[in-house]
Design a protein around this motif. Structure first.
Motif, short mmCIF file in Angstrom:
data_model
loop_
_atom_site.label_atom_id
_atom_site.label_comp_id
_atom_site.label_asym_id
_atom_site.label_seq_id
_atom_site.Cartn_x
_atom_site.Cartn_y
_atom_site.Cartn_z
N THR A 259 -13.02 35.11 -35.42
CA THR A 259 -12.66 35.15 -34.00
C THR A 259 -13.77 35.71 -33.12
OG1 THR A 259 -11.61 37.32 -34.33
CG2 THR A 259 -10.20 35.38 -34.51
N ARG A 260 -14.89 36.09 -33.75
CA ARG A 260 -16.01 36.70 -33.02
C ARG A 260 -15.53 37.88 -32.18
NH1 ARG A 260 -20.99 35.65 -35.13
NH2 ARG A 260 -20.91 33.58 -36.07
N SER A 261 -14.74 38.73 -32.79
CA SER A 261 -14.13 39.86 -32.08
C SER A 261 -15.04 41.08 -32.01
CB SER A 261 -12.81 40.24 -32.74
OG SER A 261 -11.88 39.18 -32.61
N ALA A 262 -16.14 41.08 -32.72
CA ALA A 262 -17.10 42.20 -32.68
C ALA A 262 -18.49 41.67 -32.96
CB ALA A 262 -16.72 43.28 -33.69
N ASP A 263 -19.49 42.42 -32.51
CA ASP A 263 -20.89 42.04 -32.74
C ASP A 263 -21.43 42.59 -34.05
OD1 ASP A 263 -21.35 40.84 -30.05
OD2 ASP A 263 -20.97 42.89 -29.38
N LEU A 264 -20.81 43.67 -34.54
CA LEU A 264 -21.28 44.38 -35.72
C LEU A 264 -20.08 44.88 -36.51
CD1 LEU A 264 -23.80 46.62 -33.76
CD2 LEU A 264 -24.52 44.75 -35.26
N CYS A 288 -22.33 34.95 -41.31
CA CYS A 288 -21.97 34.73 -39.90
C CYS A 288 -23.02 35.28 -38.93
CB CYS A 288 -20.62 35.38 -39.61
SG CYS A 288 -19.24 34.63 -40.50
N GLY A 289 -24.11 35.82 -39.45
CA GLY A 289 -25.15 36.35 -38.59
C GLY A 289 -24.80 37.67 -37.94
N VAL A 290 -23.93 38.45 -38.58
CA VAL A 290 -23.48 39.73 -38.04
C VAL A 290 -24.02 40.86 -38.93
CG1 VAL A 290 -21.46 41.19 -37.61
CG2 VAL A 290 -21.41 38.77 -37.00
N GLU A 291 -24.79 41.76 -38.32
CA GLU A 291 -25.34 42.87 -39.08
C GLU A 291 -24.29 43.94 -39.34
OE1 GLU A 291 -28.71 44.26 -36.89
OE2 GLU A 291 -29.90 42.46 -37.29
N CYS A 292 -24.56 44.76 -40.36
CA CYS A 292 -23.61 45.81 -40.72
C CYS A 292 -24.27 47.19 -40.70
CB CYS A 292 -23.06 45.57 -42.12
SG CYS A 292 -21.98 44.12 -42.26
N MET A 293 -23.44 48.17 -40.43
CA MET A 293 -23.78 49.57 -40.66
C MET A 293 -23.01 50.01 -41.90
SD MET A 293 -22.65 52.93 -38.40
CE MET A 293 -23.91 52.91 -37.13
N VAL A 294 -23.57 50.96 -42.65
CA VAL A 294 -22.78 51.62 -43.69
C VAL A 294 -22.62 53.07 -43.28
CG1 VAL A 294 -22.60 52.32 -46.10
CG2 VAL A 294 -23.49 50.06 -45.52
#
Length: 359
Positions: A259-264, A288-294
Motif C-alpha cells: 500500500t506504500r504506507s511508509a517510506d522506511l 520494493c526499494g524500501v530501506e530498513c533500519m534495525v
C-alpha cells in the motif's frame, strides 16, 4: 549437532538515566537470557526483554513460553536442519515474538560457531562496522536540549528524538530547542511511538518542514493498527515516514509495502521473532526499494550483538539504532560487539562472539 539443553536465566540492570517515550518510562533493563547447549559442546546465547506495551510480553510470560512450549518441542532437534527448525519455532506460538527471538538468536549463534565464522559472515557478511544514533528521551524542551547537546559533545552525529507524549505544539518546541542547542549539522530523527493521530501528525510534520527544522525521518507517527492513517501521513508530507510498531511480521511488512504506507521500515528482532523472520522482512522491503533500519528494545549488549550481526549482513539495512547498552549503568556481558562512541565493531570470534553472561 543436536540441541541437548535449553536453559533460561533472569537478569536486571539499572539504567543510568530513565528512558522516557510516549509509551513508557524505563528505569531498569530486565531480560530473560537463553543458554542453548548442543551435544557437541557448542553453547549459544539469546536475550528477550519484556516490553509489555509493544510486544505484550512480561518476564514471566517469556520464561513460561520458552520453558513450557519451546523447550520440549526443540530439544533433540538437529541444528543443521535449521530451515525446518526455524519454521517449527515460528509455528509453536502465536505472537510471543521476543520469546521466539531469544531462542532464534541462540540457534544462529550455535550454527555460526559450528562453521567457525562470525554470525554476520554466516548471514552474508556485508560490513563489519556500524554507527549508531543516540536517543533523546521525551522531557521538557529545556532538558531535551541539554541532553541533545551533551550527546553531540560525546561524538554522536545522529540523534533519535522521542516525541508524541504531549500536544503537537510542545513537540515542536522540543525540536526547536534542540536545534538551537546543536545547530543544523547534526541529523535528527523523530520517534512518536504511536503518540499522534494522523491529522495531528500531518500538522506537526508540515509545521516542522515550514520551520526548516531539517528532520530526516519520523518513526511510527500513528497507532500501530492505523495503516490507512500511516499512508495518509506518508502521502501528505515531504519528510520520510518510517513504520515501526506497525510491522512485526513479514505479512504486515507486505501490507505496508503493497500500500506504500511508509517510506522506511524499522526491523527489531524482538518484534519479528528473531533473525529468521527479520531477513524475510528486509528481503521484501529491498525488493520494493524500501530501506530498513534495525533497532532494539531496551536490551543488554547480548541482544544488541545479535541485532548488529543481522544488520551488518544486509546492504538494505542503512540505519542503526543500537544505543541501548550505552544507557545501562553496568555491563554484564563478556564478549560481543564493541563500542567506541557512536562506532560499533563486530567481533572476530565465531557466532555472536559472546563469551559469558554474568547472571
Amino acid at each position: 549437532m543436536k540441541i541437548h539443553q535449553l536453559e533460561t536465566f533472569r537478569a536486571s540492570v539499572p539504567l543510568h538515566t530513565p528512558f522516557k517515550t510516549a509509551l513508557r518510562t524505563v528505569e531498569v533493563a530486565e531480560a530473560i537470557f537463553v543458554k542453548l547447549t548442543c551435544d557437541n559442546g557448542i553453547v549459544g546465547w539469546g536475550e528477550a526483554p519484556p516490553t509489555v506495551v509493544i510486544t505484550g510480553e512480561s518476564l514471566s510470560s517469556i520464561d513460561h513460553c520458552i520453558q513450557q512450549v519451546i523447550k520440549p518441542a526443540i530439544v533433540g532437534n538437529n541444528l543443521l536442519n535449521y530451515e525446518n527448525l526455524f519454521q517449527h519455532l515460528q509455528s509453536l506460538l502465536i505472537r510471543n515474538s521476543s520469546a521466539k527471538a531469544a531462542v532464534d538468536m541462540a540457534i544462529y549463534d550455535c550454527l555460526a560457531q559450528q562453521y567457525k565464522i562470525p554470525l554476520y559472515q554466516f548471514l552474508g557478511g556485508y560490513r563489519k562496522e556500524l554507527e549508531t544514533d543516540y536517543t533523546v528521551s521525551v522531557n521538557s524542551p529545556k532538558e531535551m536540549g541539554e541532553d541533545a547537546a551533551a550527546y553531540v559533545k560525546n561524538g554522536f552525529d545522529v540523534l533519535k528524538v522521542k516525541v508524541g507524549k504531549d500536544d503537537v505544539e510542545t513537540d515542536i518546541k522540543r525540536i526547536q530547542e534542540i536545534r538551537q542547542r546543536i545547530g543544523y549539522n547534526i541529523k535528527i530523527r523523530l520517534d512518536a511511538n504511536q503518540g499522534w493521530e494522523a491529522k495531528a501528525a500531518v500538522k506537526a510534520i508540515r509545521k516542522m518542514e515550514d520551520l526548516d527544522l531539517n528532520i530526516e525521518l519520523v518513526e511510527q507517527p500513528v497507532p500501530a493498527h492505523d495503516i490507512e492513517g500511516l499512508k495518509r501521513v506518508t502521502n501528505a508530507v515531504e519528510t520520510l515516514i518510517m513504520a515501526d510498531e506497525s510491522v512485526f511480521t513479514p505479512y504486515q511488512a507486505f501490507e505496508v509495502l503493497k500500500t506504500r504506507s511508509a517510506d522506511l521500515i524499522n526491523i527489531k528482532l524482538m518484534k519479528a521473532g528473531g533473525i529468521f523472520q527479520a531477513q524475510k522482512i528486509n528481503d521484501l522491503a529491498e525488493v520494493c526499494g524500501v530501506e530498513c533500519m534495525v533497532g532494539s528494545m531496551i536490551e543488554t549488549r547480548l541482544g544488541i550483538t545479535a541485532a548488529a550481526h543481522f544488520a551488518a549482513s544486509r546492504k538494505n539495512v542503512t540505519r542503526f539504532d543500537f544505543d541501548a547498552p550505552l544507557m545501562l549503568a553496568e555491563d554484564i556481558i563478556v564478549g560481543g560487539i564493541g563500542y567506541n562512541g557512536r562506532k560499533i565493531t563486530l567481533p572476530n570470534e565465531p557466532g555472536l562472539g559472546i563469551k559469558n553472561v554474568k547472571v
